[in-house]
Scaffold this motif. Structure first.
Motif, PDB file in Angstrom:
ATOM      1  N   VAL A  36      46.527 -73.934 -68.345  1.00 34.30           N
ATOM      2  CA  VAL A  36      45.228 -73.485 -67.842  1.00 34.30           C
ATOM      3  C   VAL A  36      44.640 -72.431 -68.774  1.00 34.30           C
ATOM      4  CG1 VAL A  36      45.844 -73.952 -65.421  1.00 34.30           C
ATOM      5  CG2 VAL A  36      46.142 -71.655 -66.333  1.00 34.30           C
ATOM      6  N   ARG A  38      40.331 -70.642 -69.694  1.00 34.43           N
ATOM      7  CA  ARG A  38      38.894 -70.879 -69.599  1.00 34.43           C
ATOM      8  C   ARG A  38      38.418 -71.717 -70.787  1.00 34.43           C
ATOM      9  NH1 ARG A  38      35.692 -66.553 -69.661  1.00 34.43           N
ATOM     10  NH2 ARG A  38      34.170 -67.906 -68.684  1.00 34.43           N
ATOM     11  N   ASN A  39      37.164 -72.180 -70.751  1.00 30.76           N
ATOM     12  CA  ASN A  39      36.620 -72.958 -71.870  1.00 30.76           C
ATOM     13  C   ASN A  39      36.817 -72.187 -73.165  1.00 30.76           C
ATOM     14  OD1 ASN A  39      35.744 -74.746 -70.017  1.00 30.76           O
ATOM     15  ND2 ASN A  39      33.595 -74.154 -70.084  1.00 30.76           N
ATOM     16  N   GLU A 166      42.622 -83.104 -66.896  1.00 28.29           N
ATOM     17  CA  GLU A 166      41.669 -83.108 -65.772  1.00 28.29           C
ATOM     18  C   GLU A 166      41.610 -84.459 -65.065  1.00 28.29           C
ATOM     19  OE1 GLU A 166      38.306 -80.802 -65.233  1.00 28.29           O
ATOM     20  OE2 GLU A 166      38.240 -80.108 -67.291  1.00 28.29           O
ATOM     21  N   HIS A 198      41.121 -77.617 -63.841  1.00 21.72           N
ATOM     22  CA  HIS A 198      40.363 -76.433 -63.432  1.00 21.72           C
ATOM     23  C   HIS A 198      40.545 -76.169 -61.941  1.00 21.72           C
ATOM     24  CE1 HIS A 198      38.377 -75.196 -67.056  1.00 21.72           C
ATOM     25  NE2 HIS A 198      38.116 -76.470 -67.337  1.00 21.72           N
ATOM     26  N   SER A 286      33.083 -74.604 -65.524  1.00 19.02           N
ATOM     27  CA  SER A 286      33.929 -75.100 -66.606  1.00 19.02           C
ATOM     28  C   SER A 286      33.183 -76.168 -67.401  1.00 19.02           C
ATOM     29  CB  SER A 286      35.207 -75.694 -66.011  1.00 19.02           C
ATOM     30  OG  SER A 286      34.874 -76.899 -65.353  1.00 19.02           O
ATOM     31  N   GLU A 489      37.029 -71.853 -61.314  1.00 19.66           N
ATOM     32  CA  GLU A 489      38.250 -72.637 -61.476  1.00 19.66           C
ATOM     33  C   GLU A 489      38.661 -73.317 -60.169  1.00 19.66           C
ATOM     34  OE1 GLU A 489      39.615 -73.168 -64.390  1.00 19.66           O
ATOM     35  OE2 GLU A 489      38.281 -71.829 -65.445  1.00 19.66           O
TER      36      GLU A 489
END
Length: 493
Positions: A36, A38-39, A166, A198, A286, A489
């Motif tokens: 995991v 963030r972008n 994902e 996410h 996201s 998220e």
């Protein structure tokens, strides 16, 4: 403990950007690990390196203690690892059987033995309990069925390591439960998995351990049982650094931009949005949230399947950028190199593009009026340039981005839509660009700011958080990083 997969001290650069900075991961045999971040944290770059699509600049990848095969040996990679992406890699015009045995069909001398192909496909689908007709066209399968076929195809190559990127983004609740049941049974058979999502709640449900990446680096790896939700989100966000202090203001009452019941297949559904004069509205989420697609629809780059966009009370014709600009909309695109400026044209020409028609008569542009307007913009945005005649391609990233802003602001727009406005610029340029948005808003414009950077969103009066194509939260000013990221998220508390 036997490590099935190891990536050690991996460095990967793309031009000036470092996508992975001495990052790594070690996954034990038969373990389901979550990745995991963030972008922009480096997750997709790591996936490309683990699947042999990219070669690391430094560092190494090992499978069961052995160095990874050469990049060119695709079959050797397929025998070790497979990735099931959110967007299917199955070819819709071929049957399920043909997809399963693409480029390795039974036969001789270029002739395919179709019966043998179908029999082997049925046997494979039965082995992995995939309830799909081998003769069906792949394009007619549901998202869930396509994923199961991809998993079966991966396992048939002998791969015992599967990356799921994902996979639940386009599945409904019951389908997600069935996918998780499948993942649990694969784990019992000793298959190792890397799970990217996410939905942080899913991490706790299906994974034994979790790795967090942030800013191209490995931050922490821990059993999920030992990492509470709060600590997981904190690892993803890091210490909040407030680089920009927003000004206080009171939005006006006039609605300058509205989107009603907007939907675009595969991007976003049923979104309502209103922006008032003197108001900055943020769009956060996201990469798969739909925020960029929505913003690009507002400026006419995409044509929504349904719904309407209204600027200053005028309903816009869908998918018509010039009409949006004429209606009073200014915009800063996501990709400044492709849509933001023309590198060979000068700073002055780029900055005054949208108003060329106003700088002269009978289609002729007055050079002196263009120069005066350009110099005014160069001064107000503090663009470091040798002058209005310098080609934009020669400027630094921060100054080139200021030219893109100048172009968006040149006609004093009533609505400003900016997408990732400060990507790749230094702190000083960042402050100037966010200041330019606030100046426009103080003059009475409304603004939409779409960004992956939390600092950009601090200037917003409210932030709409999108999750898998829907607006799930309208957060007023005063949110904390932790609170915003938890909603982004999919782990709203």
């Amino acid at each position: 403990m036997n490590h099935h997969v190891e990536a050690r001290n991996v460095v990967k650069r793309f031009g000036p950007t470092t996508a992975l900075d001495r990052a790594g991961i070690e996954i034990a045999e038969g373990e389901t690990r979550a990745l995991v971040g963030r972008n922009g944290a480096g997750k997709s770059t790591l996936v490309s390196i683990l699947t042999g699509l990219l070669r690391p600049d430094q560092g190494e990848v090992l499978f069961s203690g052995e160095p990874a095969p050469p990049i060119a040996d695709r079959d050797a990679w397929r025998q070790r690892v497979a990735c099931v992406y959110q967007h299917s890699t199955i070819i819709p015009g071929l049957s399920v059987a043909e997809n399963l045995f693409l480029n390795r069909q039974p036969g001789r001398g270029g002739l395919i033995r179709w019966r043998a192909l179908r029999d082997r496909a049925r046997e494979l689908l039965d082995t992995y309990e995939v309830d799909v007709d081998a003769q069906a066209l792949a394009g007619e399968l549901t998202v869930e069925q396509r994923q199961l076929v991809e998993i079966a195809r991966a396992l048939s190559f002998g791969a015992r390591f599967i990356i799921l990127d994902e996979p639940t983004a386009r599945l409904d609740g019951p389908a997600i439960e069935r996918l998780f049941a499948r993942m649990r049974s694969l784990r019992e058979q000793g298959v190792t998995m890397l799970y990217i999502s996410h939905h942080l709640d899913e991490v706790y449900e299906i994974c034994q351990s979790v790795t967090v990446f942030r800013d191209a680096r490995h931050i922490v790896t821990s059993p999920v049982a030992d990492l509470p939700h709060d600590e997981l989100v904190a690892a993803m966000t890091g210490e909040a650094t407030v680089a920009y202090t927003s000004r206080s203001r009171t939005p006006g009452g006039t609605v300058v931009l509205s989107g009603e019941r907007l939907s675009l297949a595969g991007r976003y559904q049923d979104v309502d949005l209103t922006v008032r004069s003197g108001e900055v509205v943020g769009l956060a989420g996201s990469a798969s949230s739909g925020k960029v697609g929505l913003a690009e629809t507002l400026v006419g780059l995409h044509r929504a399947d349904s719904g309407t966009v209204t600027v200053n009370g005028r309903r816009l014709r869908p998918g018509d950028v010039p009409a949006a600009l004429r209606a009073g909309l200014g915009w800063v695109p996501q990709d400044r190199h492709r849509e933001g400026f023309v590198p060979r044209l000068s700073v002055g020409e780029n900055a005054t593009f949208p108003i060329a028609r106003k700088l002269g008569r009978y289609g002729l542009v007055s050079p002196s009026r263009r120069r005066a307007k350009a110099e005014e913009l160069i001064e107000s945005l503090d663009i470091k340039t040798e002058g209005a005649d310098q080609p934009v391609g020669d400027l630094s990233g921060g100054n080139a981005q200021k030219v893109v802003f100048a172009r968006a602001l040149v006609d004093d727009p009533d609505v400003l839509v900016v997408i990732n406005p400060t990507a790749g610029v230094d702190v000083k340029a960042k402050q100037a660009l966010l200041g330019a948005v606030e100046d426009a808003v103080e003059r009475g414009a409304g603004a939409v700011v779409v960004s992956d950077e939390l600092d950009d969103l601090r200037i917003c009066d409210r932030v709409l958080v999108m999750f898998h194509g829907r607006v799930v939260k309208d957060l007023p000013r005063g949110w904390t990083d932790h609170e915003l990221v938890a909603v982004m998220e999919g782990m709203e508390e």
